[in-house]
Design a protein around this motif. Structure first.
Motif, short mmCIF file in Angstrom:
data_model
loop_
_atom_site.label_atom_id
_atom_site.label_comp_id
_atom_site.label_asym_id
_atom_site.label_seq_id
_atom_site.Cartn_x
_atom_site.Cartn_y
_atom_site.Cartn_z
N ARG A 107 0.77 10.42 -13.27
CA ARG A 107 0.86 10.05 -11.95
C ARG A 107 -0.35 10.28 -10.97
NH1 ARG A 107 6.83 11.99 -10.74
NH2 ARG A 107 5.66 13.70 -11.26
N PRO A 108 -0.67 9.22 -10.22
CA PRO A 108 -1.77 9.36 -9.35
C PRO A 108 -1.03 10.34 -8.10
CG PRO A 108 -0.81 7.26 -9.12
CD PRO A 108 -0.33 7.71 -10.22
N THR A 109 -1.93 11.11 -7.51
CA THR A 109 -1.81 12.15 -6.39
C THR A 109 -1.94 11.33 -5.10
OG1 THR A 109 -2.46 14.08 -7.88
CG2 THR A 109 -2.42 14.28 -5.47
N SER A 110 -0.85 11.78 -4.18
CA SER A 110 -0.87 11.18 -2.92
C SER A 110 -2.24 11.59 -2.17
CB SER A 110 0.26 11.57 -2.11
OG SER A 110 0.05 11.49 -0.76
N GLU A 111 -2.88 10.51 -1.65
CA GLU A 111 -4.01 10.75 -0.85
C GLU A 111 -3.84 11.66 0.19
OE1 GLU A 111 -7.04 9.43 -1.51
OE2 GLU A 111 -6.40 8.23 -3.30
N VAL A 112 -2.68 11.87 0.90
CA VAL A 112 -2.33 13.09 1.80
C VAL A 112 -2.63 14.42 1.19
CG1 VAL A 112 -1.03 13.88 3.60
CG2 VAL A 112 -1.10 11.54 3.14
N LEU A 113 -2.17 14.51 0.09
CA LEU A 113 -2.08 15.83 -0.71
C LEU A 113 -3.29 15.98 -1.67
CD1 LEU A 113 1.65 15.85 -1.92
CD2 LEU A 113 0.44 16.93 0.24
N ALA A 114 -4.04 15.02 -1.83
CA ALA A 114 -5.25 15.11 -2.86
C ALA A 114 -6.06 16.28 -2.72
CB ALA A 114 -6.10 13.93 -2.94
#
Length: 218
Positions: A107-114
């Motif tokens: 699953r892709p990581t949230s841009e905020v948490l990346a």
């Protein structure tokens, strides 16, 4: 460390988390030191395998091997000069099974948490044993003069026979107790390593390395 006894030097080098976390000693007063107190931690925090030291000393060692190989190739017809090419092989002895099973999250990581995930993950990956082994293999891999087919063929033979110019020798994966931090020299750990060396002496990676060193790689 000037004016230190062997016992003090040994204790300084034998740090262990929580039991003897750091070592402290006062430096000398001279042109480069002002007598400040130094605090040393266990090098295993950054590299528990010790391979980083092997990488650090690689440039002078690889250079010596390169100069040796150049001399061998230049004096191939001179029987009084050693005529054996040296092809370095990085061997890592591990007292624990090397097989590690992980589940990858697709699953892709949230841009905020990346950024946080990448910062944490990048540091971890850069200090794994596998990463240090690859660095060591690369560091000791340039030991042939450029464009010399005879030396290149020797390297290709070794790498082709072993699969790489680095090998890891470790016990087979089996139901057992994993030695915790600080117990790697316990009787359990040493007996499992001895058993693996005996059982795999003529097979697997250890068998291939033994055959290569014994000249049975034709």
């Amino acid at each position: 460390m000037p004016d230190q006894s062997w016992a003090s030097a040994a204790l300084v080098s034998a740090r262990f988390p929580w039991i003897t976390p750091t070592a402290q000693f006062r430096g000398p007063h001279n042109d480069t030191c002002s007598g400040e107190t130094f605090q040393l931690g266990d090098g295993g925090y950054s590299d528990p395998s010790g391979i980083a030291t092997l990488v650090e000393i690689a440039p002078p060692l690889a250079s010596r091997v390169l100069q040796h190989n150049i001399a061998v190739l230049a004096n191939a017809a001179d029987n009084e000069v050693p005529n054996t090419l040296i092809i370095p092989i990085v061997v890592h002895l591990d007292d624990s099974p090397v097989a590690e099973f992980t589940t990858l999250d697709s699953r892709p990581t949230s841009e905020v948490l990346a950024p946080l995930v990448l910062l944490q993950g990048a540091g971890t990956v850069q200090n794994t044993t596998t990463t240090w082994m690859n660095r060591a293999a690369y560091s000791y891999g340039v030991t042939c003069p450029t464009g010399i087919a005879q030396c290149d063929a020797a390297v290709e033979h070794v790498v082709g026979f072993l699969g790489a110019n680095m090998v890891t020798i470790a016990p087979d994966t089996r139901p057992t107790l994993r030695s915790p931090l600080g117990w790697t020299l316990s009787e359990l750990s040493r007996s499992s390593t001895r058993a693996a060396l005996h059982e795999n002496a003529d097979s697997g990676t250890l068998g291939s390395l033994k055959a290569l060193l014994d000249g049975e790689d034709d």
